[in-house]
Design a protein around this motif. Sequence first.
Motif, PDB file in Angstrom:
ATOM      1  N   THR A  62      12.378  -2.785 -48.378  1.00 39.59           N
ATOM      2  CA  THR A  62      12.134  -3.970 -47.568  1.00 39.59           C
ATOM      3  C   THR A  62      11.228  -3.574 -46.417  1.00 39.59           C
ATOM      4  O   THR A  62      11.627  -2.788 -45.558  1.00 39.59           O
ATOM      5  CB  THR A  62      13.463  -4.538 -47.019  1.00 39.59           C
ATOM      6  OG1 THR A  62      14.331  -4.781 -48.119  1.00 39.59           O
ATOM      7  CG2 THR A  62      13.217  -5.809 -46.239  1.00 39.59           C
ATOM      8  N   CYS A  86       9.268  -3.413 -42.971  1.00 42.38           N
ATOM      9  CA  CYS A  86       9.598  -3.823 -41.620  1.00 42.38           C
ATOM     10  C   CYS A  86       8.337  -3.739 -40.783  1.00 42.38           C
ATOM     11  O   CYS A  86       7.347  -3.145 -41.193  1.00 42.38           O
ATOM     12  CB  CYS A  86      10.714  -2.950 -41.036  1.00 42.38           C
ATOM     13  SG  CYS A  86      10.342  -1.190 -41.024  1.00 42.38           S
ATOM     14  N   LEU A  89       8.617   1.358 -37.960  1.00 43.49           N
ATOM     15  CA  LEU A  89       9.761   2.254 -37.975  1.00 43.49           C
ATOM     16  C   LEU A  89       9.349   3.510 -37.234  1.00 43.49           C
ATOM     17  O   LEU A  89       8.290   4.071 -37.511  1.00 43.49           O
ATOM     18  CB  LEU A  89      10.166   2.593 -39.414  1.00 43.49           C
ATOM     19  CG  LEU A  89      11.280   3.608 -39.587  1.00 43.49           C
ATOM     20  CD1 LEU A  89      12.594   3.031 -39.031  1.00 43.49           C
ATOM     21  CD2 LEU A  89      11.451   3.944 -41.055  1.00 43.49           C
ATOM     22  N   ALA A 143      14.108   9.323 -41.658  1.00 44.42           N
ATOM     23  CA  ALA A 143      14.250   7.866 -41.637  1.00 44.42           C
ATOM     24  C   ALA A 143      15.040   7.380 -42.847  1.00 44.42           C
ATOM     25  O   ALA A 143      15.790   6.394 -42.760  1.00 44.42           O
ATOM     26  CB  ALA A 143      12.880   7.200 -41.589  1.00 44.42           C
ATOM     27  N   SER A 157      18.846   6.510 -42.830  1.00 44.08           N
ATOM     28  CA  SER A 157      19.410   5.254 -42.321  1.00 44.08           C
ATOM     29  C   SER A 157      18.643   4.006 -42.774  1.00 44.08           C
ATOM     30  O   SER A 157      19.081   2.900 -42.498  1.00 44.08           O
ATOM     31  CB  SER A 157      19.453   5.283 -40.794  1.00 44.08           C
ATOM     32  OG  SER A 157      18.158   5.473 -40.265  1.00 44.08           O
ATOM     33  N   HIS A 158      17.515   4.194 -43.443  1.00 45.21           N
ATOM     34  CA  HIS A 158      16.709   3.067 -43.911  1.00 45.21           C
ATOM     35  C   HIS A 158      16.306   3.297 -45.363  1.00 45.21           C
ATOM     36  O   HIS A 158      16.204   4.441 -45.812  1.00 45.21           O
ATOM     37  CB  HIS A 158      15.448   2.895 -43.060  1.00 45.21           C
ATOM     38  CG  HIS A 158      15.710   2.495 -41.660  1.00 45.21           C
ATOM     39  ND1 HIS A 158      16.173   3.374 -40.701  1.00 45.21           N
ATOM     40  CD2 HIS A 158      15.595   1.297 -41.042  1.00 45.21           C
ATOM     41  CE1 HIS A 158      16.314   2.741 -39.551  1.00 45.21           C
ATOM     42  NE2 HIS A 158      15.969   1.479 -39.733  1.00 45.21           N
ATOM     43  N   ASP A 159      16.033   2.215 -46.051  1.00 43.86           N
ATOM     44  CA  ASP A 159      15.580   2.303 -47.432  1.00 43.86           C
ATOM     45  C   ASP A 159      14.082   2.605 -47.427  1.00 43.86           C
ATOM     46  O   ASP A 159      13.253   1.695 -47.340  1.00 43.86           O
ATOM     47  CB  ASP A 159      15.879   0.983 -48.150  1.00 43.86           C
ATOM     48  CG  ASP A 159      15.541   1.053 -49.628  1.00 43.86           C
ATOM     49  OD1 ASP A 159      15.457   2.176 -50.166  1.00 43.86           O
ATOM     50  OD2 ASP A 159      15.352  -0.015 -50.229  1.00 43.86           O
ATOM     51  N   ILE A 160      13.736   3.879 -47.509  1.00 50.36           N
ATOM     52  CA  ILE A 160      12.343   4.344 -47.451  1.00 50.36           C
ATOM     53  C   ILE A 160      11.961   4.891 -48.835  1.00 50.36           C
ATOM     54  O   ILE A 160      12.681   5.731 -49.374  1.00 50.36           O
ATOM     55  CB  ILE A 160      12.175   5.470 -46.401  1.00 50.36           C
ATOM     56  CG1 ILE A 160      12.669   5.034 -45.037  1.00 50.36           C
ATOM     57  CG2 ILE A 160      10.744   5.967 -46.355  1.00 50.36           C
ATOM     58  CD1 ILE A 160      11.871   3.946 -44.401  1.00 50.36           C
TER      59      ILE A 160
END
Length: 194
Positions: A3, A5, A8, A46, A49-52
């Motif tokens: 998703t 953003c 980041l 990253a 904690s994030h969908d990278i």
Amino acid sequence: MFTPCKYLKAVVHVSDEEIQSYLSMRAERDRFEFYFSLLERCYRFAAQSHDIPVDELLKLHQQFRDGGYKNEWLFKKKMIRDYGIKVLLEHVLTQYAYHLRLTVTDLKGNYINSGYIYTTYPDDIFFNKNVRHLLVTDKTLMITDFIDKPLFECQLSDLAAGVIQSVCLDEHTKKYIPNEENKDEFAKLRWDRA
């Protein structure tokens, strides 16, 4: 699924030893690989904690390596039947300069010649608005800016003969093309020559 953003921010620690090692690097490849290593550390941090899409980003790094650590993309291509040629214009961005490369082939695609018709600093503030449109007249190929002001001109007869050269038509733009007055500024960009 990734998703997107707006932005980041990932902060990683760079040790004094890493900085000293970086400052002693003279090979262009070593410095590029150092930059990649920092980006890769940030991606992995990253991703905690994030969908990278780390693997996709690493594939892009590999494509950049395979391309000789430069970014190249198509600007325009045009067939000019009256002169029996096709022209291909490509943006070429390196760490040291931006170039607009013009390649000429005959109508069957046989290579005639290639060369840069515009070189400036490697920051899009110097080329993004300057290289927007391609205009072909009876005798010339012109590159115009975002308001269609002609900035560079090539003679079609020269191109058909394999002569790749342009004339800069704008006094302001001439200040940012390598010349005697700014050669030291361009040289400063080349840390690999120290």
